[in-house]
Design an enzyme around this catalytic site. Structure first.
Site, PDB file in Angstrom:
ATOM      1  N   ARG A  13     -36.490 -27.421   9.343  1.00  0.00           N
ATOM      2  CA  ARG A  13     -36.346 -27.142  10.768  1.00  0.00           C
ATOM      3  C   ARG A  13     -35.181 -27.910  11.400  1.00  0.00           C
ATOM      4  NH1 ARG A  13     -40.449 -24.867  13.584  1.00  0.00           N
ATOM      5  NH2 ARG A  13     -40.477 -26.503  15.130  1.00  0.00           N
ATOM      6  N   ASP A 139     -37.224 -35.476  24.502  1.00  0.00           N
ATOM      7  CA  ASP A 139     -37.729 -34.157  24.923  1.00  0.00           C
ATOM      8  C   ASP A 139     -37.535 -34.090  26.437  1.00  0.00           C
ATOM      9  OD1 ASP A 139     -39.540 -31.977  25.736  1.00  0.00           O
ATOM     10  OD2 ASP A 139     -40.381 -32.135  23.729  1.00  0.00           O
ATOM     11  N   TYR A 152     -48.253 -37.058  23.697  1.00  0.00           N
ATOM     12  CA  TYR A 152     -46.884 -36.745  23.257  1.00  0.00           C
ATOM     13  C   TYR A 152     -45.878 -37.121  24.349  1.00  0.00           C
ATOM     14  CZ  TYR A 152     -42.823 -33.810  22.097  1.00  0.00           C
ATOM     15  OH  TYR A 152     -41.543 -33.351  21.838  1.00  0.00           O
TER      16      TYR A 152
END
Ligand SMILES: NC(=O)c1ccc[n+]([C@@H]2O[C@H](COP(=O)([O-])OP(=O)(O)OC[C@H]3O[C@@H](n4cnc5c(N)ncnc54)[C@H](OP(=O)(O)O)[C@@H]3O)[C@@H](O)[C@H]2O)c1
Length: 244
Positions: A13, A139, A152
């Site tokens: 990935r 993120d 997370y």
């Protein structure tokens, strides 16, 4: 001497995209993996066929903090130097309130935050010597939480804080930056992002497509080689963070 990057979770990935991108630009790569040994071996074989002995494999569960110094030592023994630590390995799953468990905490905080911190500590002497750099994959949801992903989100927010804190502490020898993806590769198996949710998210991306591993790798490569950039969290999200 060709530079050496340690890429965690580099077998598949996004990680594999980073490995390929850096390798294509002349870097040697210490490819770390945990379970994906066949993918890691296939990628290393392919890249070593192009430039012999330019990629080596290192297996480790990054939750085993005590073994992280040994991982760095193995990389230094194999390559003799370390110029970049790319913190890519990550676990990702929802944790709605009521499902905060010790094991979810260990997994999400361990892979996304604790391992990068302890890896950075283990690597700092070598990175100081090489005037190297750390790039972590954060993120955009570290700042703007995605629903029901508190553990997370907390882990990635910690990774952002680590980036800024180490950028300050390790300067001027070592630069420390992060990229913040939006939607790059949808998870392989996912109950969170069903077709409706994917379509909803994709419709909100100003650049009108999801990202690719190459999009992220290009930004990571820039940060690894930009001599006057440190402490930056660079969104690589097609503009999505602007409209969230
Ligand atoms: N994909 C996206 O759209 C997106 C969006 C936002 C942020 N990100 C961030 O971008 C990075 C790459 O994303 P991705 O989707 O490619 O990641 P991924 O496939 O979910 O995970 C990457 C690798 O992390 C490794 N890993 C997980 N837990 C580990 C542990 N305890 N010890 C060692 N390795 C461990 C796994 O290695 P093995 O397979 O070898 O076990 C896995 O292949 C991650 O940091 C992710 O949080 C991605």
């Amino acid at each position: 001497m060709e530079k050496v990057a340690l890429v965690t979770g580099g077998a598949r990935r996004v990680g594999a995209g980073i490995v390929r991108y850096l390798h294509d630009r002349g870097w040697r790569v210490a490819l770390h993996y945990r379970s994906s040994s066949a993918d890691a071996q296939a990628l290393a074989d392919e890249l070593n066929a192009r430039r012999p002995e330019s990629v080596a494999l290192f297996q480790a569960d990054l939750l085993d903090t005590a073994k992280l110094p040994a991982l760095i030592t193995q990389v230094l023994t194999r390559f003799g130097r370390l110029d970049a630590l790319v913190n890519n390995a990550s676990s990702f799953f929802p944790t709605p309130v009521g499902q905060f468990t010790e094991s979810a905490w260990q997994d999400l905080l361990g892979s996304n935050l604790k391992a990068p911190i302890f890896l950075a500590q283990a690597a700092v002497a070598a990175l100081r010597e090489s005037r190297g750099a750390i790039v972590s994959i954060a993120d955009i949801h570290a700042d703007r939480p995605y629903p029901e992903h508190t553990l997370y989100t907390v882990a990635k927010a910690g990774l952002v804080a680590m980036t800024r804190s180490l950028a300050r502490e390790l300067a001027p020898q070592v630069r420390v930056n992060a990229v913040a993806p939006g939607s790059n590769l949808w998870p392989d198996q996912d109950s969170v992002f069903d077709a409706t949710e994917r379509a909803r998210i994709e419709a909100t991306i100003p650049l009108a497509r999801t990202g690719t591993p190459q999009d992220l790798a290009q930004a990571i490569h820039f940060l690894l080689e930009a001599p006057y950039v440190t402490g930056v969290i660079l969104p690589v999200d097609g503009g999505r963070s602007v409209v969230l």
